[in-house]
Design an enzyme around this catalytic site. Structure first.
Site, PDB file in Angstrom:
ATOM      1  N   THR A 264      -3.084 -10.336  -9.325  1.00  0.00           N
ATOM      2  CA  THR A 264      -2.456 -10.155 -10.574  1.00  0.00           C
ATOM      3  C   THR A 264      -3.035 -11.230 -11.622  1.00  0.00           C
ATOM      4  O   THR A 264      -3.265 -12.385 -11.157  1.00  0.00           O
ATOM      5  CB  THR A 264      -0.773 -10.470 -10.501  1.00  0.00           C
ATOM      6  OG1 THR A 264      -0.367  -9.699  -9.809  1.00  0.00           O
ATOM      7  CG2 THR A 264      -0.080 -10.231 -11.717  1.00  0.00           C
ATOM      8  N   GLY A 265      -2.907 -10.916 -12.774  1.00  0.00           N
ATOM      9  CA  GLY A 265      -3.373 -11.649 -13.751  1.00  0.00           C
ATOM     10  C   GLY A 265      -4.622 -11.295 -14.703  1.00  0.00           C
ATOM     11  O   GLY A 265      -5.145 -10.127 -14.248  1.00  0.00           O
ATOM     12  N   SER A 266      -5.006 -12.003 -15.669  1.00  0.00           N
ATOM     13  CA  SER A 266      -6.094 -11.589 -16.586  1.00  0.00           C
ATOM     14  C   SER A 266      -7.561 -11.377 -15.888  1.00  0.00           C
ATOM     15  O   SER A 266      -8.318 -10.574 -16.158  1.00  0.00           O
ATOM     16  CB  SER A 266      -6.055 -12.490 -17.875  1.00  0.00           C
ATOM     17  OG  SER A 266      -6.021 -13.963 -17.453  1.00  0.00           O
ATOM     18  N   THR A 267      -7.582 -12.537 -14.962  1.00  0.00           N
ATOM     19  CA  THR A 267      -9.199 -12.514 -14.122  1.00  0.00           C
ATOM     20  C   THR A 267      -9.052 -11.231 -13.439  1.00  0.00           C
ATOM     21  O   THR A 267      -9.772 -10.714 -13.056  1.00  0.00           O
ATOM     22  CB  THR A 267      -9.084 -13.851 -13.270  1.00  0.00           C
ATOM     23  OG1 THR A 267      -8.749 -14.920 -14.246  1.00  0.00           O
ATOM     24  CG2 THR A 267     -10.352 -14.043 -12.836  1.00  0.00           C
TER      25      THR A 267
ATOM     26  N   ASP B 211      -3.890 -20.351 -11.044  1.00  0.00           N
ATOM     27  CA  ASP B 211      -3.791 -21.375 -12.140  1.00  0.00           C
ATOM     28  C   ASP B 211      -4.467 -22.703 -11.956  1.00  0.00           C
ATOM     29  O   ASP B 211      -4.718 -23.414 -12.765  1.00  0.00           O
ATOM     30  CB  ASP B 211      -2.224 -21.439 -12.456  1.00  0.00           C
ATOM     31  CG  ASP B 211      -1.624 -20.137 -12.728  1.00  0.00           C
ATOM     32  OD1 ASP B 211      -2.021 -19.469 -13.709  1.00  0.00           O
ATOM     33  OD2 ASP B 211      -0.716 -19.635 -11.819  1.00  0.00           O
TER      34      ASP B 211
ATOM     35  N   LYS C 284      -0.395 -21.023  -7.961  1.00  0.00           N
ATOM     36  CA  LYS C 284      -0.415 -19.664  -8.362  1.00  0.00           C
ATOM     37  C   LYS C 284       1.144 -19.267  -8.952  1.00  0.00           C
ATOM     38  O   LYS C 284       2.245 -20.201  -8.824  1.00  0.00           O
ATOM     39  CB  LYS C 284      -0.764 -18.772  -7.286  1.00  0.00           C
ATOM     40  CG  LYS C 284      -2.234 -18.670  -6.976  1.00  0.00           C
ATOM     41  CD  LYS C 284      -2.665 -17.792  -5.781  1.00  0.00           C
ATOM     42  CE  LYS C 284      -2.113 -16.205  -6.378  1.00  0.00           C
ATOM     43  NZ  LYS C 284      -2.618 -15.918  -7.451  1.00  0.00           N
TER      44      LYS C 284
ATOM     45  N   GLU D   7       2.013 -11.927  -4.089  1.00  0.00           N
ATOM     46  CA  GLU D   7       0.941 -12.576  -3.899  1.00  0.00           C
ATOM     47  C   GLU D   7       0.716 -13.393  -2.813  1.00  0.00           C
ATOM     48  O   GLU D   7      -0.052 -13.198  -1.830  1.00  0.00           O
ATOM     49  CB  GLU D   7       0.379 -13.476  -4.985  1.00  0.00           C
ATOM     50  CG  GLU D   7       0.292 -12.872  -6.355  1.00  0.00           C
ATOM     51  CD  GLU D   7       0.047 -13.725  -7.525  1.00  0.00           C
ATOM     52  OE1 GLU D   7      -0.367 -13.273  -8.573  1.00  0.00           O
ATOM     53  OE2 GLU D   7       0.411 -14.959  -7.619  1.00  0.00           O
TER      54      GLU D   7
HETATM   55  C1  5RP Z   1      -0.014 -14.393 -11.284  1.00  0.00           C
HETATM   56  C2  5RP Z   1      -0.993 -15.604 -10.838  1.00  0.00           C
HETATM   57  C3  5RP Z   1      -2.403 -15.630 -11.647  1.00  0.00           C
HETATM   58  O1  5RP Z   1      -3.498 -15.387 -10.689  1.00  0.00           O
HETATM   59  C4  5RP Z   1      -2.733 -16.879 -12.299  1.00  0.00           C
HETATM   60  O2  5RP Z   1      -1.662 -16.889 -13.274  1.00  0.00           O
HETATM   61  C5  5RP Z   1      -4.053 -16.933 -12.887  1.00  0.00           C
HETATM   62  O3  5RP Z   1      -3.841 -15.790 -14.026  1.00  0.00           O
HETATM   63  P1  5RP Z   1      -5.215 -15.489 -15.028  1.00  0.00           P
HETATM   64  O4  5RP Z   1      -6.203 -14.929 -14.283  1.00  0.00           O
HETATM   65  O5  5RP Z   1      -4.489 -14.899 -16.068  1.00  0.00           O
HETATM   66  O6  5RP Z   1      -5.692 -16.945 -15.558  1.00  0.00           O
HETATM   67  O7  5RP Z   1      -0.743 -16.322  -9.861  1.00  0.00           O
HETATM   68  O8  5RP Z   1       1.184 -14.792 -10.660  1.00  0.00           O
END
Ligand code: 5RP
Length: 218
Positions: free
Chosen positions: A28-31, A84, A94, A103
């Protein structure tokens, strides 16, 4: 290079780990959103995915990859997710997106965890990013007191309810010199569902995007 471009580079480089014909774990997340975008042209190679959040499930379905329940599969070969913070030992923080519990479950079910991030996520010592802890709502203040007693400063992420119906405490003021030990300590607090420290099961490969390419640590 922007942070988003670095995330996209790391995400695209994770495609090399795809195992055609096998169920894929997706975080999950933008990446990860960049990773899902990059998956679209190769969706015929992926029979199904296990998703760590409702948000990723929607995106996977939108590109035509079926999402199945973890209980329907015997295991997952590859799990791709962001972080993170990451240290040299591939321990992770995370949960910035509040999806830490699912996750952690998907990571535990996977043979290989490929972590994708931009290089700013790489730190020497974990803890500058507040450590997310998912808690049962009735235990929120109890868990906060216990976390304060170990010298940290928990802050309730007000207004956020996880996909599992729980609350998040973001724990400030930590310098995590022994990630597995802290993960175990916080896991022992009654009312904690999941701590967003991925140390007992950290990443197997860390792909860090930056202006000159992608660093791989494993
Ligand atoms: C979500 C996560 C994400 O992997 C983490 O927050 C990184 O997010 P991003 O890719 O948006 O920087 O642990 O629960």
């Amino acid at each position: 290079m922007s942070q988003d471009s670095a995330k996209r580079l790391a995400a695209e480089s994770a495609l090399q780990y795809l195992v055609p014909g096998e169920v894929l774990g997706v975080g999950t997340g933008s990446t990860v959103n960049f990773f899902i975008d990059a998956l679209a042209p190769r969706k015929s190679e992926i029979p199904a995915a296990i998703s760590s959040s409702l948000a990723s499930t929607e995106r996977l379905k939108a590109i035509g990859i079926p999402v199945v329940d973890l209980n329907e599969v015997d295991g997952i070969s590859i799990y791709v997710d962001g972080a993170d913070e990451a240290d040299a030992g591939l321990n992770l923080i995370k949960g910035g997106g509040a999806a830490l519990t699912r996750e952690k479950i998907v990571a535990a079910a996977s043979q290989r965890f490929i972590c994708i991030a931009d290089r700013s996520k790489r730190v020497d010592v974990l803890g500058a990013f507040p450590l997310p802890v998912e808690v049962i709502p009735m235990a929120r203040r109890l868990v906060a007191r216990k976390l304060a007693a170990i010298g940290s400063r928990p802050v309730w992420r007000e207004g956020v309810v996880t996909d599992n119906g729980n609350h998040i405490l973001d724990v400030h003021g930590l310098q995590i010199s022994d990630p597995p030990a802290l993960e175990s300590t916080i896991n022992q607090i009654a009312g904690v569902v999941t701590v967003g420290l991925f140390a007992h099961r950290g990443a197997d490969v860390l792909l860090l995007g930056h202006a000159d390419g992608v660093d791989r640590i494993e």
